[in-house]
Design a protein around this motif. Structure first.
Motif, PDB file in Angstrom:
ATOM      1  N   GLU A   2       0.850  -1.176   0.000  1.00 20.48           N
ATOM      2  CA  GLU A   2       0.000   0.000   0.000  1.00 20.48           C
ATOM      3  C   GLU A   2       0.891   1.232   0.000  1.00 20.48           C
ATOM      4  O   GLU A   2       1.867   1.309   0.730  1.00 20.48           O
ATOM      5  N   LYS A   4       0.837   5.376   0.412  1.00 20.41           N
ATOM      6  CA  LYS A   4       0.027   6.517   0.829  1.00 20.41           C
ATOM      7  C   LYS A   4       0.955   7.702   1.051  1.00 20.41           C
ATOM      8  O   LYS A   4       2.135   7.547   1.291  1.00 20.41           O
ATOM      9  N   PHE A 152      -6.603  11.184   6.584  1.00 21.65           N
ATOM     10  CA  PHE A 152      -7.779  11.269   5.725  1.00 21.65           C
ATOM     11  C   PHE A 152      -8.791  12.235   6.343  1.00 21.65           C
ATOM     12  O   PHE A 152      -8.780  12.488   7.546  1.00 21.65           O
ATOM     13  N   GLU A 153      -9.678  12.727   5.509  1.00 20.53           N
ATOM     14  CA  GLU A 153     -10.762  13.629   5.916  1.00 20.53           C
ATOM     15  C   GLU A 153     -12.071  12.851   5.960  1.00 20.53           C
ATOM     16  O   GLU A 153     -12.402  12.200   4.946  1.00 20.53           O
ATOM     17  N   CYS A 155     -11.502  11.384   8.921  1.00 23.00           N
ATOM     18  CA  CYS A 155     -10.744  10.521   9.824  1.00 23.00           C
ATOM     19  C   CYS A 155     -10.053   9.455   9.000  1.00 23.00           C
ATOM     20  O   CYS A 155     -10.359   9.251   7.835  1.00 23.00           O
ATOM     21  N   GLY A 156      -9.136   8.740   9.654  1.00 20.60           N
ATOM     22  CA  GLY A 156      -8.387   7.690   8.975  1.00 20.60           C
ATOM     23  C   GLY A 156      -6.936   8.098   8.823  1.00 20.60           C
ATOM     24  O   GLY A 156      -6.619   9.300   8.791  1.00 20.60           O
ATOM     25  N   TYR A 157      -6.086   7.109   8.740  1.00 18.16           N
ATOM     26  CA  TYR A 157      -4.649   7.381   8.769  1.00 18.16           C
ATOM     27  C   TYR A 157      -3.913   6.237   8.074  1.00 18.16           C
ATOM     28  O   TYR A 157      -4.288   5.070   8.204  1.00 18.16           O
ATOM     29  N   SER A 158      -2.856   6.582   7.349  1.00 18.38           N
ATOM     30  CA  SER A 158      -1.958   5.587   6.756  1.00 18.38           C
ATOM     31  C   SER A 158      -0.531   6.078   6.864  1.00 18.38           C
ATOM     32  O   SER A 158      -0.283   7.284   6.823  1.00 18.38           O
ATOM     33  N   HIS A 171      -2.270   1.203   8.717  1.00 22.85           N
ATOM     34  CA  HIS A 171      -3.509   1.772   8.175  1.00 22.85           C
ATOM     35  C   HIS A 171      -4.563   1.718   9.262  1.00 22.85           C
ATOM     36  O   HIS A 171      -4.740   0.671   9.893  1.00 22.85           O
ATOM     37  N   VAL A 172      -5.250   2.832   9.468  1.00 28.57           N
ATOM     38  CA  VAL A 172      -6.213   2.904  10.571  1.00 28.57           C
ATOM     39  C   VAL A 172      -7.570   3.391  10.072  1.00 28.57           C
ATOM     40  O   VAL A 172      -7.673   4.432   9.424  1.00 28.57           O
ATOM     41  N   THR A 173      -8.586   2.624  10.400  1.00 29.31           N
ATOM     42  CA  THR A 173      -9.984   3.014  10.208  1.00 29.31           C
ATOM     43  C   THR A 173     -10.566   3.186  11.610  1.00 29.31           C
ATOM     44  O   THR A 173     -10.817   2.200  12.296  1.00 29.31           O
ATOM     45  N   PRO A 174     -10.732   4.435  12.091  1.00 31.09           N
ATOM     46  CA  PRO A 174     -11.056   4.617  13.504  1.00 31.09           C
ATOM     47  C   PRO A 174     -12.543   4.653  13.841  1.00 31.09           C
ATOM     48  O   PRO A 174     -12.902   4.770  15.016  1.00 31.09           O
ATOM     49  N   GLU A 175     -13.413   4.603  12.836  1.00 31.31           N
ATOM     50  CA  GLU A 175     -14.849   4.783  13.101  1.00 31.31           C
ATOM     51  C   GLU A 175     -15.375   3.703  14.048  1.00 31.31           C
ATOM     52  O   GLU A 175     -15.136   2.512  13.845  1.00 31.31           O
TER      53      GLU A 175
HETATM   54  C1  LIG Z   1      -6.730   4.221   6.270  1.00 30.37           C
HETATM   55  S1  LIG Z   1      -7.871   4.514   5.077  1.00 30.37           S
HETATM   56  C2  LIG Z   1      -7.850   3.196   3.951  1.00 30.37           C
HETATM   57  C3  LIG Z   1      -6.610   2.471   3.755  1.00 30.37           C
HETATM   58  C4  LIG Z   1      -6.786   1.432   2.714  1.00 30.37           C
HETATM   59  N1  LIG Z   1      -5.882   0.429   2.962  1.00 30.37           N
HETATM   60  C5  LIG Z   1      -6.610   2.071   1.351  1.00 30.37           C
HETATM   61  O1  LIG Z   1      -5.529   2.015   0.830  1.00 30.37           O
HETATM   62  O2  LIG Z   1      -7.573   2.586   0.819  1.00 30.37           O
HETATM   63  C6  LIG Z   1      -9.376   4.109   5.844  1.00 30.37           C
HETATM   64  C7  LIG Z   1      -9.885   5.209   6.702  1.00 30.37           C
HETATM   65  O3  LIG Z   1      -9.824   6.433   5.995  1.00 30.37           O
HETATM   66  C8  LIG Z   1     -11.128   6.974   5.833  1.00 30.37           C
HETATM   67  N2  LIG Z   1     -11.183   7.601   4.507  1.00 30.37           N
HETATM   68  C9  LIG Z   1     -11.526   8.898   4.256  1.00 30.37           C
HETATM   69  N3  LIG Z   1     -11.440   9.143   2.949  1.00 30.37           N
HETATM   70  C10 LIG Z   1     -11.046   8.016   2.336  1.00 30.37           C
HETATM   71  C11 LIG Z   1     -10.775   7.657   1.010  1.00 30.37           C
HETATM   72  N4  LIG Z   1     -10.905   8.520   0.017  1.00 30.37           N
HETATM   73  N5  LIG Z   1     -10.381   6.407   0.732  1.00 30.37           N
HETATM   74  C12 LIG Z   1     -10.227   5.499   1.707  1.00 30.37           C
HETATM   75  N6  LIG Z   1     -10.457   5.772   3.014  1.00 30.37           N
HETATM   76  C13 LIG Z   1     -10.860   7.016   3.333  1.00 30.37           C
HETATM   77  C14 LIG Z   1     -12.074   5.824   6.016  1.00 30.37           C
HETATM   78  O4  LIG Z   1     -13.337   6.298   6.496  1.00 30.37           O
HETATM   79  C15 LIG Z   1     -11.337   5.018   7.066  1.00 30.37           C
HETATM   80  O5  LIG Z   1     -11.509   5.525   8.354  1.00 30.37           O
END
Ligand SMILES: C[S@@+](CC[C@H](N)C(=O)[O-])C[C@H]1O[C@@H](n2cnc3c(N)ncnc32)[C@H](O)[C@@H]1O
Length: 289
Positions: A2, A4, A152-153, A155-158, A171-175
């Motif tokens: 991945e 990012k 991410f907006e 929330c979310g982090y990579s 990679h974090v999905t915090p919801e």
């Molecule tokens: C860490 S990202 C996804 C990582 C995933 N492995 C990827 O490459 O798409 C997931 C988090 O980001 C948030 N997010 C916000 N905008 C996004 C987007 N455009 N694409 C993917 N996740 C997004 C999601 O709601 C979630 O909390």
């Protein structure tokens, strides 16, 4: 693999290989090891929907099936937990140096920890990815890593981290309700980073209620994944799978113990040089050059 934050996990453009493949698949980050024809590892991205693992395997076999080991696919897990399976594809010419990969999948994140990965806090402060990296403790997992992080907006982090031959990614999905974090590290020197220390550092960032750990050990050193107890968690299942060429995959699943749940450390203090989890006082981890 991945990518990012605008930075690929593989290093320079000159040493990074990119293979175009049929069906819109592309192979990225194939790392030559001991010669361009010997692949130590490979990961690929697939822009099409994944329809089945066997379809994935046949695509991978098209690339790697002719290596000495042939392509080997495994689905690992406990039959009583059908929703928790680990899909593995392994092919190798001949691993020459020990190589360990540790992958963790965590669900049910501690809400306080997860809140770090929302850009806007309740008091209106807008966090940057850098702050999330620091505040969560991700920067302390392997402190030597140079980290490229992305928020991410809303929330979310990579992040991807590098140090010499070592890589890590988070990679974090915090919801709430479907929170999830993944951690992967490979190429580190196992003599300077213990299995339990690494896992506990990751857990302290996220405080999950359940997690799995898949450790792949190639080229010797199969005792690294020492399967010891992890404070606050109970091991639900463990599977060991030998890989062609002398490799070993250990897959374990854990759930928070009801009696002694893991207490997340304070998010207000920087975690520096603490030895209460058995870390060195400098928190130093020596990496291979
Ligand atoms: C860490 S990202 C996804 C990582 C995933 N492995 C990827 O490459 O798409 C997931 C988090 O980001 C948030 N997010 C916000 N905008 C996004 C987007 N455009 N694409 C993917 N996740 C997004 C999601 O709601 C979630 O909390």
């Amino acid at each position: 693999m991945e990518s990012k934050g605008g930075k690929k996990k593989s290093s320079s453009s000159s040493s990074s290989l990119h293979y175009e493949a049929p069906l819109g698949y592309s192979i990225e980050d194939v790392r030559p090891h001991g010669g361009i024809k010997k692949f130590q590892s490979a990961a690929y991205s697939n822009p099409s929907p994944h329809r089945s693992f066997s379809e994935e395997v046949s695509v991978l076999n098209g690339f790697f099936g002719s290596l000495k080991s042939g392509g080997n696919a495994f689905v690992i897990g406990d039959a009583s937990m059908p929703s928790r399976k680990w899909h593995v594809y392994h092919a190798t010419e001949k691993p020459e140096a020990p190589m360990i990969t540790l992958e963790m999948c965590m669900t049910g994140l501690d809400p306080e920890r997860a809140s770090i990965f929302f850009k806007k806090s309740v008091d209106g402060h807008v966090s940057s990815a850098k702050e999330m990296t620091k505040l969560s403790g991700i920067s302390d997992i392997i402190p030597e890593m140079e980290i490229c992080d992305f928020d991410f907006e809303p929330c979310g982090y990579s992040m991807n981290g590098m140090h010499g031959p070592a890589f890590s990614t988070v990679h974090v999905t915090p919801e709430d309700g479907f929170s999830y974090a993944s951690y992967e590290a490979m190429g580190f020197n196992p003599d300077s980073l213990s299995y339990l220390d690494l896992i506990e550092r990751v857990l302290s960032c996220f405080g999950p209620s359940e997690f799995s750990v898949a450790t792949t050990v190639l080229g010797g050193g199969s005792t690294w994944a020492n399967k010891g107890d992890i404070y606050g968690y109970t091991c639900d299942s463990m599977v060991e799978q030998e890989l062609p060429g002398g490799g070993l995959l250990v897959y374990q699943t854990f759930a928070a113990s009801s009696v002694t749940p893991m207490s997340p450390r304070s998010i207000l203090n920087n975690w520096q040089g603490k030895d209460d989890n058995g870390f060195s006082s400098e928190g130093e981890v020596v990496m291979d050059d």
